[in-house]
Design a protein around this motif. Structure first.
Motif, PDB file in Angstrom:
ATOM      1  N   LEU A  69      -0.161 -52.716  13.665  1.00 32.03           N
ATOM      2  CA  LEU A  69       0.076 -52.920  12.234  1.00 32.03           C
ATOM      3  C   LEU A  69       0.624 -54.312  11.962  1.00 32.03           C
ATOM      4  CD1 LEU A  69       1.729 -49.498  11.363  1.00 32.03           C
ATOM      5  CD2 LEU A  69      -0.657 -50.162  11.063  1.00 32.03           C
ATOM      6  N   GLY A  70       1.454 -54.803  12.866  1.00 37.39           N
ATOM      7  CA  GLY A  70       2.036 -56.120  12.711  1.00 37.39           C
ATOM      8  C   GLY A  70       3.282 -56.103  11.852  1.00 37.39           C
TER       9      GLY A  70
ATOM     10  N   ALA B 179      -8.271 -50.090  -3.047  1.00 35.59           N
ATOM     11  CA  ALA B 179      -8.504 -51.262  -3.895  1.00 35.59           C
ATOM     12  C   ALA B 179      -7.432 -52.323  -3.660  1.00 35.59           C
ATOM     13  CB  ALA B 179      -8.532 -50.844  -5.362  1.00 35.59           C
ATOM     14  N   HIS B 180      -6.185 -51.887  -3.559  1.00 32.54           N
ATOM     15  CA  HIS B 180      -5.094 -52.839  -3.325  1.00 32.54           C
ATOM     16  C   HIS B 180      -5.193 -53.459  -1.943  1.00 32.54           C
ATOM     17  CE1 HIS B 180      -0.899 -54.176  -2.551  1.00 32.54           C
ATOM     18  NE2 HIS B 180      -0.970 -54.522  -3.822  1.00 32.54           N
ATOM     19  N   ALA B 181      -5.605 -52.639  -0.944  1.00 26.46           N
ATOM     20  CA  ALA B 181      -5.737 -53.163   0.410  1.00 26.46           C
ATOM     21  C   ALA B 181      -6.807 -54.247   0.477  1.00 26.46           C
ATOM     22  CB  ALA B 181      -6.079 -52.027   1.368  1.00 26.46           C
TER      23      ALA B 181
ATOM     24  N   LEU C  34      -6.788 -50.050   6.575  1.00 23.14           N
ATOM     25  CA  LEU C  34      -6.514 -51.213   7.415  1.00 23.14           C
ATOM     26  C   LEU C  34      -7.701 -52.158   7.412  1.00 23.14           C
ATOM     27  CD1 LEU C  34      -4.904 -49.658  10.629  1.00 23.14           C
ATOM     28  CD2 LEU C  34      -3.760 -51.090   8.929  1.00 23.14           C
ATOM     29  N   SER C  35      -7.449 -53.400   7.774  1.00 20.84           N
ATOM     30  CA  SER C  35      -8.559 -54.330   7.967  1.00 20.84           C
ATOM     31  C   SER C  35      -9.422 -53.811   9.121  1.00 20.84           C
ATOM     32  CB  SER C  35      -8.034 -55.736   8.281  1.00 20.84           C
ATOM     33  OG  SER C  35      -7.217 -55.709   9.430  1.00 20.84           O
ATOM     34  N   PRO C  36     -10.730 -53.992   9.053  1.00 20.44           N
ATOM     35  CA  PRO C  36     -11.624 -53.403  10.058  1.00 20.44           C
ATOM     36  C   PRO C  36     -11.277 -53.752  11.497  1.00 20.44           C
ATOM     37  CG  PRO C  36     -12.900 -54.191   8.191  1.00 20.44           C
ATOM     38  CD  PRO C  36     -11.478 -54.667   7.967  1.00 20.44           C
ATOM     39  N   ASP C  37     -10.779 -54.956  11.741  1.00 21.57           N
ATOM     40  CA  ASP C  37     -10.493 -55.362  13.116  1.00 21.57           C
ATOM     41  C   ASP C  37      -9.358 -54.570  13.741  1.00 21.57           C
ATOM     42  OD1 ASP C  37      -8.958 -56.916  11.122  1.00 21.57           O
ATOM     43  OD2 ASP C  37      -7.981 -57.773  12.892  1.00 21.57           O
TER      44      ASP C  37
ATOM     45  N   ARG D 154       0.495 -52.436   4.908  1.00 18.81           N
ATOM     46  CA  ARG D 154       1.413 -51.587   4.140  1.00 18.81           C
ATOM     47  C   ARG D 154       0.684 -50.477   3.387  1.00 18.81           C
ATOM     48  NH1 ARG D 154       4.772 -56.756   1.745  1.00 18.81           N
ATOM     49  NH2 ARG D 154       5.589 -57.468   3.766  1.00 18.81           N
ATOM     50  N   ASP D 155      -0.499 -50.766   2.823  1.00 16.12           N
ATOM     51  CA  ASP D 155      -1.212 -49.742   2.066  1.00 16.12           C
ATOM     52  C   ASP D 155      -1.594 -48.564   2.953  1.00 16.12           C
ATOM     53  OD1 ASP D 155      -1.464 -50.848  -0.683  1.00 16.12           O
ATOM     54  OD2 ASP D 155      -2.482 -52.470   0.369  1.00 16.12           O
ATOM     55  N   CYS D 156      -1.998 -48.845   4.183  1.00 25.73           N
ATOM     56  CA  CYS D 156      -2.347 -47.790   5.127  1.00 25.73           C
ATOM     57  C   CYS D 156      -1.162 -46.867   5.373  1.00 25.73           C
ATOM     58  CB  CYS D 156      -2.818 -48.416   6.440  1.00 25.73           C
ATOM     59  SG  CYS D 156      -2.897 -47.276   7.843  1.00 25.73           S
ATOM     60  N   VAL D 157      -0.026 -47.458   5.690  1.00 27.69           N
ATOM     61  CA  VAL D 157       1.146 -46.651   6.033  1.00 27.69           C
ATOM     62  C   VAL D 157       1.706 -45.950   4.799  1.00 27.69           C
ATOM     63  CG1 VAL D 157       3.474 -46.711   7.024  1.00 27.69           C
ATOM     64  CG2 VAL D 157       1.653 -48.136   7.990  1.00 27.69           C
ATOM     65  N   ARG D 158       1.667 -46.630   3.661  1.00 31.21           N
ATOM     66  CA  ARG D 158       2.126 -45.984   2.422  1.00 31.21           C
ATOM     67  C   ARG D 158       1.254 -44.772   2.099  1.00 31.21           C
ATOM     68  NH1 ARG D 158       6.513 -45.457  -0.443  1.00 31.21           N
ATOM     69  NH2 ARG D 158       6.917 -47.685  -0.164  1.00 31.21           N
TER      70      ARG D 158
END
Length: 316
Positions: free
Chosen positions: A161-162, A303-305, A44-47, A258-262
């Protein structure tokens, strides 16, 4: 507090020293007890990370009340501790003082992301069930427990997550929470038996000739009965179907989430692969996804995130 934790809190705009310490404690709970979740959260993004750590930390806090049998507390005392936790949470929601840093962090997260406070009531209800319910006669009985222990967790996390379409994403988020929980049940059968609990529907086990006595016999003798293997194969297949129902929800999330949840989806689903590979020998050792596989999944996802976040910034 680690530099990484400080960077995440800075990104989230959390400046109050006491609140930063509260979030840092939640992060430590996540990193110590939820390795797969923690790894996925790094995508996830750091925030957004502190909020996920806070939600995980609160769930872990309640889990420890009901699962730490080494502290000698009675079921009534555990129930009372959960009641106190719920009162503390309500106080924190209203801006009042809290006796727990983790509760303070989760209340702040709820305010920041507009998470429905009512989602915490069914969670605590399910946790209270753990103080006196030891069996689930039917899948419907287990579903009632899982709604509070898992489905609402997916709903709590969704605003962090949004999603461009939260209404469409919500049922899928709840279903993914259930899939993760069902996976835990299958992985932790032996440990749960030691706590005098069985989180598998008795009617479905009975269809294969399995009951609590057979489970205890297998645990005691360190042998997996063929009847149990067949029952577990059925339950693994049912859990895989739950993952399939949840999967379309990943595309409904904000692109940067999405990358986090995937990653969590693949790694937690991988636990089922490990259970099958071990010939359903789950009563004697814990099925884990090997570190090499975890890294193989997480590295390209990271890398994709990072690329997705850069693209998102360039589009603004």
């Amino acid at each position: 507090m680690s530099r990484q934790s400080e960077a995440e809190l800075d990104a989230a705009g959390i400046t109050d020293p006491g609140l930063r310490a509260a979030y840092a404690e939640s992060r430590e709970l996540n990193s110590s007890h939820g390795r797969t979740y923690f790894l996925a959260t790094r995508l996830l993004s750091p925030d957004r990370r502190p909020a996920i750590h806070a939600l995980y930390g609160f769930a872990r806090l309640a889990d420890e009340i009901v699962d730490d049998l080494g502290d000698g507390r009675s079921a009534a005392a555990r129930g009372a501790a959960l009641e106190d936790l719920g009162i503390d949470l309500v106080s924190a929601f209203s801006g009042g003082p809290s006796t727990s840093p983790v509760v303070r962090a989760v209340a702040d997260t709820v305010r920041r992301y507009g998470i429905d406070q009512r989602l915490f009531s069914p969670f605590l209800t399910s946790m209270r069930m753990d103080t006196h319910v030891t069996d689930y006669p039917t899948s419907a009985d287990l579903d009632r427990y899982v709604y509070g222990s898992a489905a609402v967790i997916g709903l709590q996390v969704l605003p962090v997550l949004g999603s461009p379409d939260p209404e469409a994403a919500a049922p899928r988020a709840a279903t993914l929470g259930v899939a993760f929980q069902l996976t835990n049940f299958l992985r932790d059968i032996g440990e749960d038996l030691d706590r005098d609990r069985v989180y598998l529907p008795a009617d479905e086990l009975a269809a294969f000739g399995v009951d609590r006595e057979l489970l205890q016999h297998c645990r005691r003798t360190r042998r997996t009965d063929p009847r149990l293997r067949r029952a577990l194969a059925h339950l693994v297949a049912r859990t895989r179907a739950t993952y399939r129902r949840a999967e379309p929800g990943i595309a409904l999330l904000a692109p940067e989430s999405r990358d986090c949840v995937r990653c969590a989806f693949v790694l937690y689903g991988g636990i089922l692969d490990e259970i099958v590979a071990a010939d359903y020998d789950v009563l004697h050792h814990r099925a884990r996804v090997p570190k090499a596989r975890r890294l193989a999944v997480a590295a390209p996802a990271l890398a994709h995130a990072v690329w997705t976040r850069k693209i998102g910034k360039s589009d603004r």
